[in-house]
Design an enzyme around this catalytic site. Sequence first.
Site: not given
Ligand code: IVH
Length: 670
Positions: A33, A113, A115, A117, A136, A169, A310, A404, A421, A426
């Site tokens: 992405d 927390e 994040k 993916d 979303r 998520e 990030k 081929c 092919c 083959c």
């Molecule tokens: S909080 C208004 N907590 O990251 C706040 N987001 O870039 C709502 N994500 O759209 C999000 N882990 O899809 C939150 N522990 C976490 C997360 C998290 C992954 C994603 C989520 C969000 C995006 C924000």
Amino acid sequence: MSKEIRIKIENLCKQINYYSDLYYKENTSEVSDAFFDSLLKELILLENKYPEYRTIDSPTNRVGGSAVEKFSKEQHSFPMLSLANAFNKEDLLTFNSQILKATDLKEVEYICELKIDGVSISLVYENNILTKAITRGNGTEGELVTNNIKTIRDIPLKANVGDNIIRGELFIDKNTFNSLNKTREEQGLDLFLNPRNTASGAIRQLDSKITKSRNLKAFIYYSPSILESKTLTKQSDLLDFLGKNNFSVNPESKVCKNIDKVIEYVEYLLDKRNSFPYEIDGIVIKVNDYNLYETIGKTSKHPKWAIAYKFPAELKEAKILDIFPTVGRTGKITYNAKLEPTNIMGSVVRASTLHNLELIKLKDIRINDTVFIHKAGDIIPEVLNVNLDKRPLKSVEYSGIDKCPSCETVLNKLTEVDQFCLNELCPIKQLRLFEHFVSRNAMNIEGLSEKTLEKFIENKIISSLLDIFTLEAKKDIIIELDNFGEKSFANLIFSINNAKQNSADKLLFALGIKNVGKKTAQILMEKFESIEELFYIKKDDLTGIYDIGNVVAQSIVDYFNNELNLNLIKSLKEQKINMLYNKRKLTGVLNNKINNKKFVITGKLANSRKHYEDLILQNNGDISSSISKNTDYLLAGNDAGSKLTKAKKLNIKIINEEEFIKLMEDNNNE
Ligand code: IVH
């Protein structure tokens, strides 16, 4: 100059359209992405600077998270905001000072927390029942994917949350991702590129069975409605509450009493980033106390009380030493880059697929170019794009092949981008098929390595699958070959004779029918018991069966409609290869887990009811026609009615056919 810009814009449009078509129409992706976004960003920048080159059909006119037509759209009752990003310690300190300023406090407690993916999802609970699940989308409206989400075990269908919106998520863990790809490889399908895209594709499937088979998981972390009502006043309390109410909550969150502690924890996690069984792309830092949120405020896009730190992208550069094609079992040509060995995220990458020629042209990848590579988690290396600053004068354009590399047959373009092919004889296709046929999950014949098979093909000892079973007669020639003594020959024949007794699902898988993997072969044999039963099968006979969709059904029908294939199977039978499904695995085992367990069966099942009744009885279970508190399991198919309702009321374990099979298998493995 202006011509160059126009061409650049055209190329960007082509690339973006190519990827978004793949994504939206085929639910797959060849790039991350982040890379897709970078292309889009570049295009937007250029179009803004040179609006005269903007075309009507530019992807910037339609990309931007707009929901696709397949699912009905649903308005979010609370918008799904995103988060602002931080990329370093300074960004975190600025974030903190803005909060201190807004709140007039000396320090603020945060919660960190992971994040995850994955893809975010909004769950609507009404009177404790999950009634809607919405993607979303563009943040204001998303797609209604409730039925698909209901297949995910981590999402409770009922939870003690009253009327609330719960968000989190969805993701695919690394192990699942690898095994999904292993199966796809076995089936001759294109591999999924990364867990995030795979998760996103999985929830947008029209057939919930496919979503289910992708084994999605979830971590839940947010509730805009609880936040608004202040029934809870801290994010840490929300996570505790969700965890206690059967939601899956990530265990790595940590309350930090000030920004210094946050930075410490971020640094600690930075080291551990690759050690989790799922992918994370950063850390979300949130003010813990909800009472401060209003004072801190938000912008139209994101709250100011949280930030996403990030992780730096683990991009590496590697030189393309060569580009070479390979031929798969189905004859599909894949182009690959031979890379200068490069260490990325703990392992050395030496090669990477470039998929097809179209993509090589789109990205303008040339031999001797330096490319950016990246690797999602510990997964597949991906060539992102060329570092044009490092393009040497001696870069060599690659024009691909039209014949081929093995048999020189002219290649056919069966899809817009893929060459094949089509020569049934083959040698390389045959080699790949033979390799698959003898592999462990297929016929499990030991002693036929790739090298040996190559030698056998070269010396015309083997030219069809059938020849594998007549090797005994060719002993004299084989023993003459290098490295093939009496002993290895005897071992080989022993292994081949053993394989003749294999349960027919192994043979069915080994035949290499397009889209028929190990599991599908098992399901088919469970139902039809003998491979010969499939000879005159029609598509309609197949599509109702669990896990068999249109595409798979068509592949099976096509395979058995081909006279050559039927003759092969008939000849295999003459060689005494077992054509019957060996039910031993599922029957006749006593003193096991379902011993004396009471089953009720209801609803429309893919297999006959009798089939399940037999299995239960053979395994010493009991069957009864109505639900009572003594019932242990309700085996429920589609459209189950009052029995299902009653079972739910009495808290009886409800299982579907797949779970039933799993139960029997677990059972027999003990
Ligand atoms: S909080 C208004 N907590 O990251 C706040 N987001 O870039 C709502 N994500 O759209 C999000 N882990 O899809 C939150 N522990 C976490 C997360 C998290 C992954 C994603 C989520 C969000 C995006 C924000």
